[in-house]
Design an enzyme around this catalytic site. Structure first.
Site, PDB file in Angstrom:
ATOM      1  N   GLU A 152       0.738  -1.304  -0.248  1.00 24.55           N
ATOM      2  CA  GLU A 152      -0.132   0.026   0.106  1.00 24.55           C
ATOM      3  C   GLU A 152       0.955   1.166   0.245  1.00 24.55           C
ATOM      4  O   GLU A 152       0.570   2.004   0.776  1.00 24.55           O
ATOM      5  CB  GLU A 152      -0.919   0.110   1.115  1.00 24.55           C
ATOM      6  CG  GLU A 152      -1.930  -1.224   1.280  1.00 24.55           C
ATOM      7  CD  GLU A 152      -2.861  -1.374   2.142  1.00 24.55           C
ATOM      8  OE1 GLU A 152      -2.706  -0.850   3.174  1.00 24.55           O
ATOM      9  OE2 GLU A 152      -3.938  -1.696   1.861  1.00 24.55           O
ATOM     10  N   GLU A 196     -12.764  -2.633  12.047  1.00 22.59           N
ATOM     11  CA  GLU A 196     -12.825  -1.753  10.721  1.00 22.59           C
ATOM     12  C   GLU A 196     -13.872  -2.237   9.852  1.00 22.59           C
ATOM     13  O   GLU A 196     -14.561  -1.382   9.209  1.00 22.59           O
ATOM     14  CB  GLU A 196     -11.197  -1.919  10.051  1.00 22.59           C
ATOM     15  CG  GLU A 196     -11.339  -1.505   8.716  1.00 22.59           C
ATOM     16  CD  GLU A 196     -10.119  -1.444   8.008  1.00 22.59           C
ATOM     17  OE1 GLU A 196      -8.737  -2.111   8.579  1.00 22.59           O
ATOM     18  OE2 GLU A 196      -9.619  -1.109   6.884  1.00 22.59           O
ATOM     19  N   ASP A 254      -8.379  -8.991   3.728  1.00 19.06           N
ATOM     20  CA  ASP A 254      -8.149  -7.951   4.721  1.00 19.06           C
ATOM     21  C   ASP A 254      -9.222  -7.924   5.671  1.00 19.06           C
ATOM     22  O   ASP A 254     -10.404  -6.847   5.792  1.00 19.06           O
ATOM     23  CB  ASP A 254      -8.151  -6.578   3.994  1.00 19.06           C
ATOM     24  CG  ASP A 254      -7.647  -5.409   4.629  1.00 19.06           C
ATOM     25  OD1 ASP A 254      -7.244  -6.005   5.894  1.00 19.06           O
ATOM     26  OD2 ASP A 254      -7.470  -4.348   4.473  1.00 19.06           O
TER      27      ASP A 254
END
Ligand code: BDP
Length: 685
Positions: free
Chosen positions: A291, A398, A370
């Site tokens: 990332e 998240e 993820d």
């Protein structure tokens, strides 16, 4: 304010617990005299706990005048050796302990023997738990040992005070690019973490930017050391996330090539300096080539080159490199769609097995994508026999509701831990691999991204404390059931009202499947609002660069990851699991769309079609939240008003979110497929 003490809310002790504490806890007998460190902390904690429960400070003596008392010491204590036989003391590992009630002619003592001072500390918290949960104290005989060697927490805290993926306020470790060294909150936090057995904490975000890069250098190091000093008292080693390209970005080298001597030399000097300030420093956590973070790929080197260069620098001091495997192409375009992101970690790392130094630990997220609400277990975990590995969970919610929605994650983690990879035959579970009993790992265990911030109750949603507590308890002893963990936690956190306990248990135990019901169906994941990751957005990521697609069209949905016709991802598993997932009829329903692209009319193992399953689960998810709200209202007056109101408010927000997901998902699939709900409910808005 309610909730700050979390599960160490001793004021809630029942009458029976108070009575028991009075009987046994007026005197603590010790013959070791700790000056500082975990043994001193252990005695302090026992004193604090007993005082809060009894209402009177216990005395610490060398010999007891009381009929009943508590003896505390390490296995080196002569007193302990007198009370327990050699046999009874044998085999208590350094972090373990034995708690035994010993009866002599006219005395009774609860003897707490720690394998070391850390063992005593963990034992003290266990003893207090026993007291508070009403265990029979006159016949204790407990020996405990943590299952995992590394029991870690990762913070994603930034030095400006923000927290990446944090849902409980700002950082209590950093503010305005300063370390909040010496704060009481950090001490309170260390205490909470020790009480659930955590022994390593990385204090800063894996995305390391300008200021965080400086943490390993002179102006900041002394302050980091102050935090490490506090952690040490609680048996916790401090870790730092580092910027792979630190020397380059600090202008001290002209490259970050891991094979360049000036780079290696910079890290050696840096490590030496870090250990001068923090002699028990745990090591570095590294997110490289991921990332947009820098890494060895820039220089045509691989991840073994990168990790080993850092490992070399830490080796003389016993430090570890926690090297993350979250490496994938985050710049896909439409032509890349068949280079499956799920494959990435395995494709990058598996060929490197055997090349890493033994103080490198590969840190692998539990799933290949993820932290979705449901994913298969990462095929990389356990696939490298000669490379240390640690599994990474996500406590911070998240993708599971931002601590607005309730989502108790222990059942998810348990399912992952029980997953059998068959790497070395039956029983090669993740649980055992992470313990180093399948492959001879030198360092291994479990880590997780934490869910705490400076909110008064630490976790935003009061019920999210259960995930933090449960994480620690589970990685100490993965045999505990999800219910056992809740039972302990509720009693310690909310007291012993049976209605409160029952409702909270029921809500928590149904919360993970409920969240799954009203969000993305059958393991396909995503469909969340881009970047934010809360709330529904069916096509939010569908045409973007991140590699997270569901491929829904008018005929069907799902990602074909088979060997036969798809990306070949199933081939990364061992034979048994590869076959299980490859077969359309053997693949478990709940992961069907992760592995297969199927028509909406495809029949699941339950007999329902995919489309009907989608409709039904989305209605069911909302109905479940509505039922929780009714149940919750019945608790009014049975618990403190502060938490009652707070949780009621969050449940209302959760209901809004669930309804929105239901309506958007059902409408979307109705429009795509043109197939009506058999229940003839209104499915489009
Ligand atoms: C993703 C998060 C991102 C993290 C990344 C990571 O969205 O904020 O930086 O994982 O783990 O889940 O590195």
């Amino acid at each position: 304010s309610k909730g700050y003490a979390c599960w160490l809310e001793y004021e809630l002790a029942s009458r029976a617990a108070k009575q028991a504490a009075r009987e046994w806890g007026r005197e603590i007998v010790m013959d070791e005299s700790p000056q500082q460190g975990p043994l001193q902390t252990a005695v302090n904690e026992l004193t604090i706990g007993l005082e809060a429960i009894i209402g009177q400070r216990p005395s610490i003596v060398k010999d007891s005048g009381q009929h009943r008392h508590i003896v505390v010491g390490t296995s080196r204590s002569p007193l302990v050796a007198l009370m327990l036989t050699e046999n009874e003391l044998e085999g208590i590992g350094a972090e373990g302990y034995r708690i035994k009630t010993v009866h002599t002619t006219n005395r009774e003592a609860i003897v707490l023997a720690g394998g070391s001072s850390k063992g005593c500390l963990y034992g003290v918290f266990h003893l207090l738990r026993l007291l508070l949960t009403g265990a029979a104290l006159d016949c204790l005989d407990i020996t405990e040992q943590p299952k995992y060697q590394l029991r870690m927490i990762n913070h994603w805290d930034n030095m400006d005070g923000s927290i990446e993926r944090g849902y409980a306020g700002r950082s209590f470790l950093f503010r305005n690019n300063e370390v909040l060294a010496g704060s009481q909150r950090i001490r309170d936090y260390a205490r909470l973490m020790a009480s659930i057995g955590i022994n390593g904490i990385a204090i800063n975000n894996v995305n390391v930017h300008k200021y965080e890069t400086l943490l390993v250098t002179e102006p900041y190091l002394p302050l980091v050391a102050v935090v490490a000093d506090v952690f040490r008292e609680y048996g916790i080693r401090l870790f730092l996330s580092v910027n792979y390209a630190s020397p380059l970005e600090l202008g001290e080298t002209t490259t970050a090539d891991p094979l360049d001597e000036s780079v290696a030399a910079w890290w050696k000097t840096t490590a030496e300096n870090v250990y001068r300030y923090i002699p028990d420093f745990g090591g570095f956590v590294v997110k490289a080539d991921s990332e947009n973070r820098p890494g060895p790929f820039t220089y045509g080197r691989d991840h073994a080159d990168g990790a080993n260069m850092l490992a070399e620098a830490l080796k003389p001091y016993g430090g570890l490199v926690m090297w993350r495997c979250f490496v994938y192409n985050c710049h896909q375009d439409w032509r890349d769609r068949l280079t499956d992101r799920a494959r990435a970690a395995y494709d990058h790392f598996k060929p490197l097995d055997g090349r890493f130094m033994d103080n490198v630990v590969l840190q692998i997220k539990n799933g290949p994508m993820d932290f979705q609400v449901l994913e298969p277990v990462s095929p990389l975990f356990g696939a490298m026999e000669r490379t240390n590995q640690i599994m990474e969970f996500q406590i911070t919610q998240e993708y599971t509701g931002h601590q607005i929605d309730v989502c108790y994650l222990i059942p998810q983690w348990k399912e992952i831990l029980e997953f059998d990879t068959y790497m070395k035959g039956k029983g090669s579970t993740i649980k055992e691999i992470a313990a180093g009993t399948v492959h001879p790992y030198v360092h291994c265990g479990i880590t997780a991204v934490t869910n705490v911030g400076d909110d008064a109750n630490w976790t935003g949603h009061h019920l999210a404390q259960a995930n933090l507590y449960g994480y620690g308890r589970l990685i100490w002893n993965p045999e505990l059931t999800a219910e056992e963990i809740i039972n302990e936690w509720v009693l310690l956190t909310f007291g012993d009202n049976p209605d409160v306990a029952k409702t909270i248990t029921d809500i928590l135990m149904t919360s993970w499947p409920t969240y799954e019901n009203y969000t993305a169906p059958l393991g396909v994941g995503w469909m969340v609002r881009p970047h934010l990751h809360y709330g529904v957005d069916v096509d939010g990521y569908e045409y973007s660069k991140w590699g997270t697609y569901h491929f829904a069209d008018h005929t069907g949905i799902g990602v074909d990851r088979t060997i036969g016709t798809g990306t070949g991802y199933t081939g990364q598993y061992g034979k048994t699991n590869a076959e299980l997932y490859e077969g359309l009829n053997t693949c478990p329903d709940k992961l069907l769309l992760f592995f297969h692209h199927v028509p909406y009319t495809h029949s699941l193992q339950t007999g329902k079609t995919v489309i009907q399953h989608i409709y039904d689960t989305h209605f069911a998810g909302v109905e479940q939240v509505e039922q929780w709200i009714v149940r919750w209202q019945e608790l009014e007056g049975k618990m403190d008003a502060e938490r009652f109101v707070h949780i009621a408010g969050r449940l209302d927000l959760q209901l809004d979110n669930a309804k929105q997901w239901r309506d958007v998902i059902n409408t979307y699939f109705y429009r795509k497929s043109g197939i009506y709900d058999q229940g003839q409910r209104v499915i489009y808005v």
